[in-house]
Design a protein around this motif. Sequence first.
Motif, short mmCIF file in Angstrom:
data_model
loop_
_atom_site.label_atom_id
_atom_site.label_comp_id
_atom_site.label_asym_id
_atom_site.label_seq_id
_atom_site.Cartn_x
_atom_site.Cartn_y
_atom_site.Cartn_z
N ASN A 71 20.19 -31.98 -18.81
CA ASN A 71 20.07 -30.47 -18.47
C ASN A 71 18.99 -30.22 -17.72
OD1 ASN A 71 21.11 -30.49 -21.16
ND2 ASN A 71 19.54 -30.23 -22.32
N HIS A 72 18.23 -31.07 -17.21
CA HIS A 72 17.41 -30.44 -15.85
C HIS A 72 18.21 -30.38 -14.29
CE1 HIS A 72 14.28 -30.13 -18.70
NE2 HIS A 72 13.43 -29.67 -17.75
N VAL A 73 19.21 -31.87 -14.10
CA VAL A 73 20.21 -31.79 -13.28
C VAL A 73 20.77 -31.01 -13.44
CG1 VAL A 73 22.00 -33.65 -12.60
CG2 VAL A 73 20.07 -34.59 -13.33
N LEU A 74 21.55 -30.70 -14.46
CA LEU A 74 22.28 -29.58 -14.32
C LEU A 74 21.63 -27.52 -13.40
CD1 LEU A 74 24.83 -29.46 -18.00
CD2 LEU A 74 24.96 -29.19 -15.77
N ASP A 75 20.27 -27.58 -14.06
CA ASP A 75 19.99 -26.52 -13.81
C ASP A 75 19.16 -26.57 -12.95
OD1 ASP A 75 19.12 -25.29 -16.20
OD2 ASP A 75 17.30 -26.12 -16.78
N THR A 76 19.18 -27.40 -11.62
CA THR A 76 18.55 -27.99 -10.08
C THR A 76 20.13 -28.44 -9.66
OG1 THR A 76 17.49 -29.50 -10.67
CG2 THR A 76 18.01 -29.85 -8.94
N ARG A 77 21.59 -28.17 -10.20
CA ARG A 77 22.36 -28.28 -9.48
C ARG A 77 23.29 -26.42 -9.70
NH1 ARG A 77 25.40 -32.46 -8.12
NH2 ARG A 77 26.93 -30.93 -8.32
N ARG A 78 22.87 -25.64 -10.66
CA ARG A 78 22.92 -24.28 -10.22
C ARG A 78 22.32 -23.66 -9.06
NH1 ARG A 78 22.98 -25.08 -16.22
NH2 ARG A 78 25.03 -25.86 -17.89
N ARG A 79 20.84 -24.21 -9.24
CA ARG A 79 20.34 -23.64 -8.80
C ARG A 79 20.98 -23.91 -6.89
NH1 ARG A 79 15.33 -25.50 -11.95
NH2 ARG A 79 15.61 -27.42 -10.22
N LYS A 80 21.57 -24.47 -7.12
CA LYS A 80 21.58 -24.83 -5.71
C LYS A 80 23.59 -24.40 -4.77
CE LYS A 80 19.17 -29.18 -4.70
NZ LYS A 80 20.05 -30.27 -4.49
N GLY A 81 23.63 -23.80 -6.38
CA GLY A 81 25.60 -23.04 -6.71
C GLY A 81 26.17 -24.34 -6.58
N MET A 82 26.27 -25.47 -7.16
CA MET A 82 26.45 -27.08 -7.05
C MET A 82 27.34 -27.42 -8.66
SD MET A 82 26.98 -28.01 -4.25
CE MET A 82 26.50 -28.33 -2.51
N VAL A 83 27.26 -25.75 -9.31
CA VAL A 83 27.99 -25.85 -10.82
C VAL A 83 29.01 -24.81 -10.67
CG1 VAL A 83 28.21 -25.74 -13.26
CG2 VAL A 83 26.14 -27.18 -12.56
N LEU A 84 30.49 -25.15 -11.17
CA LEU A 84 31.22 -23.89 -11.05
C LEU A 84 31.18 -22.87 -11.76
CD1 LEU A 84 34.83 -26.11 -10.44
CD2 LEU A 84 33.47 -25.26 -8.17
N ASP A 85 31.39 -21.34 -10.87
CA ASP A 85 30.51 -20.36 -11.66
C ASP A 85 31.90 -19.34 -10.72
OD1 ASP A 85 29.95 -17.90 -12.92
OD2 ASP A 85 28.18 -18.68 -12.83
N PRO A 86 32.72 -19.03 -11.84
CA PRO A 86 33.35 -17.90 -11.43
C PRO A 86 33.37 -16.82 -10.90
CG PRO A 86 34.07 -17.87 -13.68
CD PRO A 86 32.66 -19.70 -14.05
N ASP A 87 31.40 -16.24 -11.56
CA ASP A 87 31.12 -15.12 -11.08
C ASP A 87 30.47 -15.37 -10.16
OD1 ASP A 87 32.42 -13.53 -13.13
OD2 ASP A 87 30.80 -14.34 -14.41
N ASP A 88 29.92 -16.89 -9.21
CA ASP A 88 29.22 -16.95 -7.99
C ASP A 88 30.08 -17.22 -7.17
OD1 ASP A 88 26.85 -17.22 -6.25
OD2 ASP A 88 26.65 -19.51 -7.67
N PRO A 89 30.15 -16.62 -5.82
CA PRO A 89 30.79 -17.04 -4.85
C PRO A 89 30.47 -18.62 -4.43
CG PRO A 89 30.68 -14.42 -5.27
CD PRO A 89 30.09 -15.09 -5.78
#
Length: 378
Positions: free
Chosen positions: A225-243
């Motif tokens: 969970n914390h790795v996913l949070d860290t990657r999201r903060r860096k824009g490294m988890v795919l998100d169609p709403d985040d260019p």
Amino acid sequence: MPDVTPVPLAQLTTLRTGGAPTRMIDARTTGELVAALHDAWSEHGAWLVLGGGSNLFVGDGPFEGTVVRVLTQGIERMPSPRPGFARLRVQAGHDWDRLVAYAVSEGLAGIEAMSGIPGTVGAAPVQNIGAYGQEIVQTLVEVELLDEGAADPVVVPASELGLGFRTSVLKHHYGSVPARSAVILSVTLELEEVGHAERAIGGEQLRAALGLDEGTAVTLEWVRNHVLDTRRRKGMVLDPDDPDTYSAGSFFQNAIVSASFARTLPPECPRWPLEPDPDTFLVIPLDSFDGFVPPAATQDPAVKVSAAWLIEQSGIRKGFKLPRSRAAISTKHALALTNRGNGTAAELAELARFIQGRVQSEFGLILQPEPVLVGVDL
């Protein structure tokens, strides 16, 4: 082995570039995948195997050849010859992060720090993916693959894949061809059975990323969970709403340089010494042996330095883009080149070349691209 109507590769790659191929085949079983590859190779034209499309940078023009989409799925748990471990045989088209989620849910350790990495399992050994001190080389047992032109698949141990820092004998590096032209059909990993209890984290790089002190105990789920949070903060988890996630992840590799070159860089440049490869054997012919064994040669280990730091210190900040371009550095991570909306491969390549030139001018080294480039040059 169904042919499907070709669609632009811009719809199937995370950088959102690439024209339509001449032919496209969807392979949903191992048998279909083998048949599709044999068919593509028999045409003696260009061919491309496509998994998640997260490590590809494809040119703007049509792909004059066959694209085989690997859509195989499935995880098989098997016993390990080592007590306290289990093996997972995973189909090449299986989503990597879904595999990590499964392993964590089963209390199996070894890949949890690689949560959130996009792409498929079959692509993971090609790139020797890694994050926060974990790499697939640490848990990979073997792969089943089909060599180009071969009739039947073979099982190849991990030791024969030439796994190194973001590389293998299977990877198409920029400006070269793979040492072994083959397609992975399945991957076998060996993971430690640790359960769901809290445990200390052994890797210093992972502890630092998660803000953990040595000896602090956490669960596998907590790490994921914390790795996913860290990657999201860096824009490294795919998100169609985040260019910021319209990227191929880290576009440039962290540079591997000699220790002497590393000493020319500013002392604040983040760096990580790599373990040297020792000579395993020293052979001295008996007829010339005089009782003296020469000491082992010593050398400073190579050093990995932060490409993101080099980019930022060369004057290129997060969010940077060239005038009138739809390609930009991520606003969250200096290593990610992003497509800000209908950008072309030419625009992304122009930005990549600009970054390479600035870093070379400031620090004297040329950053190398990490994605596989298809129909595009830097």
